[in-house]
Every structure is written in structure tokens, then in C-alpha cells.
Design a protein around this motif. Structure first.
Motif, mmCIF file in Angstrom:
data_model
loop_
_atom_site.group_PDB
_atom_site.id
_atom_site.type_symbol
_atom_site.label_atom_id
_atom_site.label_comp_id
_atom_site.label_asym_id
_atom_site.label_seq_id
_atom_site.Cartn_x
_atom_site.Cartn_y
_atom_site.Cartn_z
ATOM 1 N N ILE A 106 0.923 -1.267 -0.034
ATOM 2 C CA ILE A 106 0.050 -0.093 0.051
ATOM 3 C C ILE A 106 0.949 1.311 -0.090
ATOM 4 O O ILE A 106 1.635 1.372 0.903
ATOM 5 C CB ILE A 106 -1.039 0.087 1.287
ATOM 6 N N LEU A 107 0.775 2.167 -1.108
ATOM 7 C CA LEU A 107 1.321 3.458 -1.013
ATOM 8 C C LEU A 107 0.360 4.664 -1.365
ATOM 9 O O LEU A 107 -0.457 4.595 -2.388
ATOM 10 C CB LEU A 107 2.305 3.237 -2.208
ATOM 11 N N ASP A 108 0.054 5.185 -0.328
ATOM 12 C CA ASP A 108 -1.035 6.262 -0.376
ATOM 13 C C ASP A 108 -0.330 7.747 -0.055
ATOM 14 O O ASP A 108 0.094 8.157 0.848
ATOM 15 C CB ASP A 108 -2.125 6.030 0.773
ATOM 16 N N LEU A 109 -0.237 8.584 -1.024
ATOM 17 C CA LEU A 109 0.368 9.926 -1.058
ATOM 18 C C LEU A 109 -0.531 11.035 -1.338
ATOM 19 O O LEU A 109 -0.312 12.127 -1.914
ATOM 20 C CB LEU A 109 1.736 9.770 -1.935
ATOM 21 N N ASP A 110 -1.827 10.483 -1.151
ATOM 22 C CA ASP A 110 -2.988 11.670 -1.463
ATOM 23 C C ASP A 110 -2.994 12.758 -1.118
ATOM 24 O O ASP A 110 -2.516 12.916 0.250
ATOM 25 C CB ASP A 110 -4.445 11.030 -1.334
ATOM 26 N N ASN A 111 -3.298 13.802 -1.422
ATOM 27 C CA ASN A 111 -3.698 15.467 -0.788
ATOM 28 C C ASN A 111 -2.257 15.763 -0.243
ATOM 29 O O ASN A 111 -2.351 16.010 0.844
ATOM 30 C CB ASN A 111 -4.761 15.050 0.084
ATOM 31 N N ASN A 112 -1.304 15.790 -1.186
ATOM 32 C CA ASN A 112 -0.044 16.569 -0.738
ATOM 33 C C ASN A 112 0.120 17.793 -1.707
ATOM 34 O O ASN A 112 -0.857 18.042 -2.722
ATOM 35 C CB ASN A 112 1.130 15.650 -0.552
ATOM 36 N N VAL A 113 1.220 18.245 -1.946
ATOM 37 C CA VAL A 113 1.798 19.208 -2.825
ATOM 38 C C VAL A 113 2.898 18.638 -3.814
ATOM 39 O O VAL A 113 3.755 19.530 -4.049
ATOM 40 C CB VAL A 113 2.198 20.568 -2.538
ATOM 41 N N LEU A 114 2.893 17.405 -4.056
ATOM 42 C CA LEU A 114 3.652 16.806 -4.840
ATOM 43 C C LEU A 114 3.980 17.134 -6.215
ATOM 44 O O LEU A 114 2.692 17.428 -6.797
ATOM 45 C CB LEU A 114 3.885 15.152 -4.680
ATOM 46 N N VAL A 115 5.043 17.292 -6.881
ATOM 47 C CA VAL A 115 4.983 17.786 -8.461
ATOM 48 C C VAL A 115 5.879 16.886 -9.080
ATOM 49 O O VAL A 115 6.661 16.136 -8.631
ATOM 50 C CB VAL A 115 5.497 19.175 -8.449
ATOM 51 N N GLY A 116 5.831 17.179 -10.368
ATOM 52 C CA GLY A 116 6.822 16.473 -11.096
ATOM 53 C C GLY A 116 6.231 15.098 -11.660
ATOM 54 O O GLY A 116 5.021 14.719 -11.908
ATOM 55 N N SER A 117 7.006 14.370 -12.469
ATOM 56 C CA SER A 117 6.547 13.130 -13.091
ATOM 57 C C SER A 117 6.368 12.156 -11.969
ATOM 58 O O SER A 117 7.317 12.045 -11.330
ATOM 59 C CB SER A 117 7.494 12.695 -14.589
#
Length: 204
Positions: free
Chosen positions: A167-178
Motif C-alpha cells: 500500500i502506497l498512499d500519497l493523496d492530498n499533498n503538494v507533490l510535483v513532477g513526473s
């Protein structure tokens, strides 16, 4: 003469075993002292800090029979503060649950020392740091929650080294790029969630 020589060899082996045992004991004590230092520096257990030898009985802490901390779970405590820089010192840690704790600040590189870690939940906090590439060292990690933070920057390609990740959950952040193609290497992945960021491209 031969008997005396054999006697000396046996005594030598006994001393070697004693010295090895002593060195192991010192190393174990040093590790436990490091753990005690981390839990004190966090400030999360100030009400219990008079006796660190009892830390395995403190709220949210679980230990193995040797007395090493294997689990820290304070989810929902809202104690606030930063993640302690030395959090990577208790090498036996298998589980960290710090969701909804009002945490802020950085994800320190020593997190990468937790090579036995299987579960890491830092969701619903105010962490505004980049995701450190050192997390790629956590090859036993199965679950990583960073959802609902202010985590910025790009997703490091080293995440693709987490071969046991489910499980990898990175929802609702300010991540950018590819979105890194290395995520396609995670063949055990069952849940991958990257919504509500500013990422480009598609999930591999």
C-alpha cells in the motif's frame, strides 16, 4: 605438555566467548540507551520520563522480549511537535503509527535506518518536507501512508526499491513532477493512490 597446551586452548576459547558475550551486551545496552534518548527527545512521554527503563509500558509503545522498541503507535493523540531526528535509532522498529498527531517539520534521513520497518503511517499531519530518498532502504516496508500532509517536491525513484510494498498512499499533498517509472517495479503493490497532487503522467 600436550595436556597443558590443550588446557590453554580451552581457557582461550572460554575467554573469547566471554569477551564476545560482553561486547554483545555492551552493544545491546548502547542500542537500548539510544532508544531511551529518542523517546525522551520526542517530548511525547514527558509524564513518564523519570524512569526510561519502564518505557515498554508507556502508552503506544510495544517491545520485544529483549526490551527493544518494535512499535510506536500514538495515532490520534494530537500531541504535536516534530518527528524526532533520532527516530531511526530504535533499529528493531517494525511499526510506526503517528497519524493525526499534529506533526510538522521534516522527514529526517535516519528514517532510512529502520530496515525492519513494515508499517509507516504519518497521515493527516502538517509534514511539509520532501520525501527522503533514504526511504528506499526500507526494503521490508509493506504499508506507507503520507496522505493529507503538505509533503512537497517529487516522488523519489528510490521508492521503486521497496519490493515488499503493498500500500502506497500519497493523496492530498503538494507533490510535483513526473510519476517515476520505478513504481512499476513494485510487483506486490495492491493499492497505489496519488490523487490531489500536481503530478504529471500516468501510473506505470
Amino acid at each position: 605438555m600436550a595436556s597443558s597446551f590443550a588446557h590453554h586452548i580451552i581457557l582461550g576459547e572460554v575467554w573469547v566467548n566471554i569477551l564476545v558475550s560482553f561486547a554483545d551486551t555492551i552493544a545491546e545496552q548502547s542500542s537500548l540507551e539510544s532508544e531511551a534518548k529518542v523517546v525522551l527527545e520526542s517530548g511525547w512521554w514527558n509524564d513518564h520520563s523519570n524512569d526510561t527503563s519502564q518505557r515498554c509500558k508507556w502508552p503506544g509503545i510495544s517491545c520485544n522480549p529483549a526490551g527493544s522498541i518494535t512499535k510506536i503507535d500514538l495515532s490520534g493523540s494530537q500531541d504535536g511537535g516534530n518527528i524526532p531526528p533520532g527516530i531511526g535509532d530504535p533499529y528493531a522498529l517494525e511499526c510506526i503509527g503517528l497519524s493525526s498527531c499534529d506533526l510538522s517539520g521534516e522527514l529526517h534521513p535516519p528514517l532510512g535506518n529502520l530496515t525492519l520497518l513494515k508499517f509507516l503511517d504519518l497521515s493527516n499531519n502538517y509534514i511539509n518536507d520532501h520525501i527522503p530518498s533514504d526511504l528506499g532502504h526500507l526494503t521490508n516496508l509493506q504499508t506507507l501512508y503520507l496522505v493529507d500532509n503538505q509533503t512537497k517536491g517529487s516522488i523519489p525513484s528510490e521508492i521503486g526499491l521497496l519490493s515488499n510494498l503493498v500500500i502506497l498512499d500519497l493523496d492530498n499533498n503538494v507533490l510535483v513532477g513526473s510519476i517515476p517509472s520505478a513504481l512499476g517495479q513494485l510487483t506486490n503493490m495492491e493499492t497505489l493512490s496519488l490523487d490531489d497532487n500536481q503530478l504529471e503522467g500516468s501510473i506505470p
